[in-house]
Design a protein around this motif. Structure first.
Motif, PDB file in Angstrom:
ATOM      1  N   GLY B 342       0.810  -1.206   0.000  1.00 55.10           N
ATOM      2  CA  GLY B 342       0.000   0.000   0.000  1.00 55.10           C
ATOM      3  C   GLY B 342       0.844   1.256   0.000  1.00 55.10           C
ATOM      4  N   ASP B 343       0.228   2.364   0.438  1.00 57.21           N
ATOM      5  CA  ASP B 343       0.864   3.674   0.319  1.00 57.21           C
ATOM      6  C   ASP B 343       0.377   4.565   1.466  1.00 57.21           C
ATOM      7  OD1 ASP B 343       1.804   6.141  -0.413  1.00 57.21           O
ATOM      8  OD2 ASP B 343       1.132   5.998  -2.499  1.00 57.21           O
ATOM      9  N   VAL B 344       1.326   5.097   2.217  1.00 55.82           N
ATOM     10  CA  VAL B 344       0.964   5.951   3.353  1.00 55.82           C
ATOM     11  C   VAL B 344       0.158   7.161   2.879  1.00 55.82           C
ATOM     12  CG1 VAL B 344       1.891   7.459   5.171  1.00 55.82           C
ATOM     13  CG2 VAL B 344       2.914   5.219   4.772  1.00 55.82           C
ATOM     14  N   ALA B 345       0.527   7.728   1.733  1.00 58.71           N
ATOM     15  CA  ALA B 345      -0.158   8.921   1.232  1.00 58.71           C
ATOM     16  C   ALA B 345      -1.631   8.640   0.959  1.00 58.71           C
ATOM     17  CB  ALA B 345       0.527   9.414  -0.043  1.00 58.71           C
ATOM     18  N   GLU B 346      -1.935   7.388   0.596  1.00 57.82           N
ATOM     19  CA  GLU B 346      -3.338   7.022   0.344  1.00 57.82           C
ATOM     20  C   GLU B 346      -4.048   6.550   1.610  1.00 57.82           C
ATOM     21  OE1 GLU B 346      -3.429   4.217  -2.887  1.00 57.82           O
ATOM     22  OE2 GLU B 346      -2.267   5.612  -4.134  1.00 57.82           O
ATOM     23  N   ARG B 347      -3.311   6.548   2.732  1.00 62.22           N
ATOM     24  CA  ARG B 347      -3.877   6.067   3.998  1.00 62.22           C
ATOM     25  C   ARG B 347      -4.429   4.651   3.863  1.00 62.22           C
ATOM     26  NH1 ARG B 347      -5.283  11.070   6.787  1.00 62.22           N
ATOM     27  NH2 ARG B 347      -3.279  12.102   6.849  1.00 62.22           N
ATOM     28  N   ARG B 348      -3.648   3.854   3.191  1.00 60.56           N
ATOM     29  CA  ARG B 348      -3.994   2.439   3.052  1.00 60.56           C
ATOM     30  C   ARG B 348      -2.668   1.703   2.904  1.00 60.56           C
ATOM     31  NH1 ARG B 348      -6.318  -1.239  -0.730  1.00 60.56           N
ATOM     32  NH2 ARG B 348      -7.855  -2.468   0.386  1.00 60.56           N
ATOM     33  N   PHE B 349      -2.226   1.074   3.991  1.00 64.08           N
ATOM     34  CA  PHE B 349      -0.893   0.467   3.948  1.00 64.08           C
ATOM     35  C   PHE B 349      -0.721  -0.594   5.032  1.00 64.08           C
ATOM     36  CE2 PHE B 349       0.741   2.556   7.741  1.00 64.08           C
ATOM     37  CZ  PHE B 349      -0.011   3.726   7.820  1.00 64.08           C
ATOM     38  N   VAL B 350       0.330  -1.379   4.854  1.00 66.22           N
ATOM     39  CA  VAL B 350       0.757  -2.325   5.890  1.00 66.22           C
ATOM     40  C   VAL B 350       2.205  -2.003   6.231  1.00 66.22           C
ATOM     41  CG1 VAL B 350       1.097  -4.750   6.525  1.00 66.22           C
ATOM     42  CG2 VAL B 350      -0.774  -4.129   4.970  1.00 66.22           C
ATOM     43  N   ALA B 351       2.480  -1.817   7.521  1.00 66.67           N
ATOM     44  CA  ALA B 351       3.843  -1.547   7.980  1.00 66.67           C
ATOM     45  C   ALA B 351       4.357  -2.768   8.736  1.00 66.67           C
ATOM     46  CB  ALA B 351       3.860  -0.325   8.896  1.00 66.67           C
ATOM     47  N   ALA B 352       5.564  -3.190   8.413  1.00 72.54           N
ATOM     48  CA  ALA B 352       6.179  -4.318   9.118  1.00 72.54           C
ATOM     49  C   ALA B 352       7.165  -3.790  10.159  1.00 72.54           C
ATOM     50  CB  ALA B 352       6.900  -5.225   8.129  1.00 72.54           C
ATOM     51  N   HIS B 353       7.116  -4.358  11.365  1.00 70.19           N
ATOM     52  CA  HIS B 353       8.091  -4.047  12.418  1.00 70.19           C
ATOM     53  C   HIS B 353       9.114  -5.174  12.454  1.00 70.19           C
ATOM     54  CE1 HIS B 353       6.049  -0.825  15.038  1.00 70.19           C
ATOM     55  NE2 HIS B 353       5.421  -0.856  13.887  1.00 70.19           N
ATOM     56  N   ARG B 354      10.384  -4.813  12.301  1.00 69.82           N
ATOM     57  CA  ARG B 354      11.437  -5.841  12.299  1.00 69.82           C
ATOM     58  C   ARG B 354      12.424  -5.611  13.430  1.00 69.82           C
ATOM     59  NH1 ARG B 354      10.631  -5.235   6.838  1.00 69.82           N
ATOM     60  NH2 ARG B 354      10.274  -7.178   5.714  1.00 69.82           N
ATOM     61  N   ARG B 355      12.893  -6.725  13.987  1.00 69.13           N
ATOM     62  CA  ARG B 355      13.996  -6.665  14.939  1.00 69.13           C
ATOM     63  C   ARG B 355      15.023  -7.700  14.489  1.00 69.13           C
ATOM     64  NH1 ARG B 355      11.847  -7.578  20.401  1.00 69.13           N
ATOM     65  NH2 ARG B 355      11.237  -5.396  20.396  1.00 69.13           N
ATOM     66  N   ASP B 356      16.259  -7.297  14.428  1.00 66.49           N
ATOM     67  CA  ASP B 356      17.344  -8.164  13.939  1.00 66.49           C
ATOM     68  C   ASP B 356      16.962  -8.781  12.593  1.00 66.49           C
ATOM     69  OD1 ASP B 356      18.616  -7.629  16.364  1.00 66.49           O
ATOM     70  OD2 ASP B 356      17.677  -9.366  17.337  1.00 66.49           O
ATOM     71  N   GLY B 357      16.276  -8.024  11.766  1.00 65.91           N
ATOM     72  CA  GLY B 357      15.932  -8.485  10.421  1.00 65.91           C
ATOM     73  C   GLY B 357      14.646  -9.286  10.332  1.00 65.91           C
ATOM     74  N   GLY B 358      14.177  -9.866  11.445  1.00 68.78           N
ATOM     75  CA  GLY B 358      12.966 -10.692  11.407  1.00 68.78           C
ATOM     76  C   GLY B 358      11.732  -9.871  11.717  1.00 68.78           C
ATOM     77  N   VAL B 359      10.608 -10.222  11.070  1.00 67.77           N
ATOM     78  CA  VAL B 359       9.363  -9.485  11.306  1.00 67.77           C
ATOM     79  C   VAL B 359       8.774  -9.911  12.650  1.00 67.77           C
ATOM     80  CG1 VAL B 359       7.030  -9.008  10.451  1.00 67.77           C
ATOM     81  CG2 VAL B 359       8.911  -9.319   8.827  1.00 67.77           C
TER      82      VAL B 359
END
Lengths: 64, 389
Positions: B342-359
């Motif tokens: 998705g796209d933040v500008a369109e207010r429709r998105f998925v954000a992944a949080h990673r630690r040490d490379g893993g989601v």
């Protein structure tokens, strides 16, 4: 078993799909529940009851 | 079986026990005098007036009758004798059971000087929500103290009612500790666009009053935010004071093993339970409705002999204005965050949080299905219940 869903109540959690993938899906655009199989077979019954229990807004009704 | 607490966690425990074939005596005790009702709508549909309060009961009366359980309502638990599995209540009842399930939930934190002051609210119960709504209908200026999920939902609902809203909290943006700066920044933009006056990074030092009614919120540095109504949404404390002399280990929740067991025949469910999450390798306490239900199902199973560790994927959702935000897994303000769909500008998105490379977690913004599908990418998904799908 007869299953009905309330799409207006649904908050698109997808908990039902996780519990019973053969019976429930989500719309791509807003995640609202889609009922794939309103009369699931006996071997799916426990998964469907679980899906109804896990739904956070009680949008799944099951008639035995 | 005795379940202490008849909100969604307690009720689901009872229902799961019956569903799994338990036919013995079942008693639910609760401090509140109401039949079990649902809490997530309180800060949203009920506060906004979209739903009448009659819509929040969790079950129809006939469904509750069919449960064949005794409901003892309006009588808080006062003490627990662990060896005897006996609960004493404020009303003088003495209830003994083979198994006691603790599902007493949370009590909202308050500000010093808040007690007895008109116009200052917390939001935990249906009565709280109705009282707040009644006050908002006749007030012009609301200050929300707290910038977490509940505070942000209340701010959004109140703006929808046409009230002037200021939200004050310690974080740089609402929910930064949950979402990280990127997504919290989008949330701050949304609130600002819709007219919420955000006061980030502010410490509240107290309240001002006149003739017993609140008039403002004092900030560190001396500024006073004028207010007709104040909501204090600073989170809650697990209701464990009644367990103080039980000998059970209480430390920000009732401490439990991986089976959500605090002692032989004593379990905990929902907001009050701090259990050892085997897959994550740490003790956790989760305050959300989904966990209350999943944990209740797991505890009922364990009572009946399943003997499985409870290893769920955390999940909660929040609705604010037109944003429906779904959070799966562990998110962290220090995680590396990237937009994966998705796209933040369109207010429709998925954000992944990673630690040490893993989601470790995903946040979906108006993309519920796409966010859920990424649960399988979570680190350790194969050992997390519900992680595979």
């Amino acid at each position: 078993m007869k299953v009905t869903v309330d799409q207006d109540r649904c908050v698109a959690s997808g908990q039902c799909v996780t519990a019973a993938m053969a019976v429930f899906d989500q719309r791509d655009e807003d995640g609202v529940v889609v009922l794939l199989d309103p009369n699931p077979s006996a071997e799916l019954a426990e998964d469907v009851r679980n899906a109804a229990a896990l739904c956070p807004v009680m949008a799944i009704m099951v008639e035995e | 079986m005795l379940v202490v607490g008849a909100s969604v966690g307690g009720l689901t425990t009872a229902e799961s026990l019956r569903r799994r074939g338990f036919t013995g005596r079942l008693t639910l005790l609760d401090a509140e005098p109401r039949q079990p009702y649902d809490r997530p709508p309180l800060s949203k549909q009920v506060l906004a007036g979209v739903w009448p309060p009659e819509r929040v009961p969790l079950r129809q009366p006939e469904t509750l009758s069919a449960l064949d359980a005794e409901f003892l309502l309006g009588d808080p638990a006062a003490g627990l004798d662990v060896a005897e599995r006996t609960v004493h209540t404020v009303g003088g009842r003495v209830l003994t059971a083979d198994v006691v399930v603790v599902a007493t939930g949370l009590r909202p934190r308050t500000l010093p000087g808040q007690a007895g002051l008109a116009g200052v609210h917390v939001l935990r119960t249906l009565d709280d929500a109705m009282a707040l709504r009644a006050d908002l209908l006749r007030c012009a200026r609301l200050v929300v103290v707290g910038d977490g999920v509940l505070g942000a939902e209340i701010a959004a609902s109140a703006r929808g009612m046409g009230v002037e809203v200021t939200m004050v909290g310690p974080q740089p943006a609402p929910l930064t500790s949950r979402f990280g700066p990127l997504v919290a920044g989008v949330l701050a933009e949304l609130h600002t666009e819709r007219g919420v006056d955000l006061r980030p990074g502010a410490a509240v030092t107290g309240l001002t009053e006149r003739h017993g009614r609140v008039t403002g919120v004092c900030l560190e540095g001396g500024e006073v935010l004028p207010a007709d109504v104040v909501v204090v949404a600073l989170g809650g404390e697990p209701v464990t004071d009644w367990l103080a002399h039980s000998g059970l280990d209480v430390d920000d929740g009732l401490i439990c093993d991986s089976r959500c067991r605090a002692a032989e025949g004593i379990y905990a469910v929902g907001d009050v339970a701090r259990w050892h999450h085997e897959a994550l390798g740490v003790a956790v306490r989760w305050e959300n409705r989904t966990n209350a239900v999943e944990q209740a199902v797991a505890v009922a199973g364990d009572i009946l002999g399943d003997d499985q560790p409870y290893t769920p994927v955390s999940y909660f959702w929040t609705d604010q204005f037109d944003a429906r935000i779904h959070v799966h897994g562990e998110t962290s303000p220090t995680a590396e965050v990237s937009i994966v769909e998705g796209d933040v500008a369109e207010r429709r998105f998925v954000a992944a949080h990673r630690r040490d490379g893993g989601v470790i977690g995903v946040v979906g913004w108006n993309m519920p299905k796409q966010a859920r599908l990424r649960r399988r990418e979570l680190v350790g998904a194969s050992v997390l219940v519900g992680g595979k799908s």
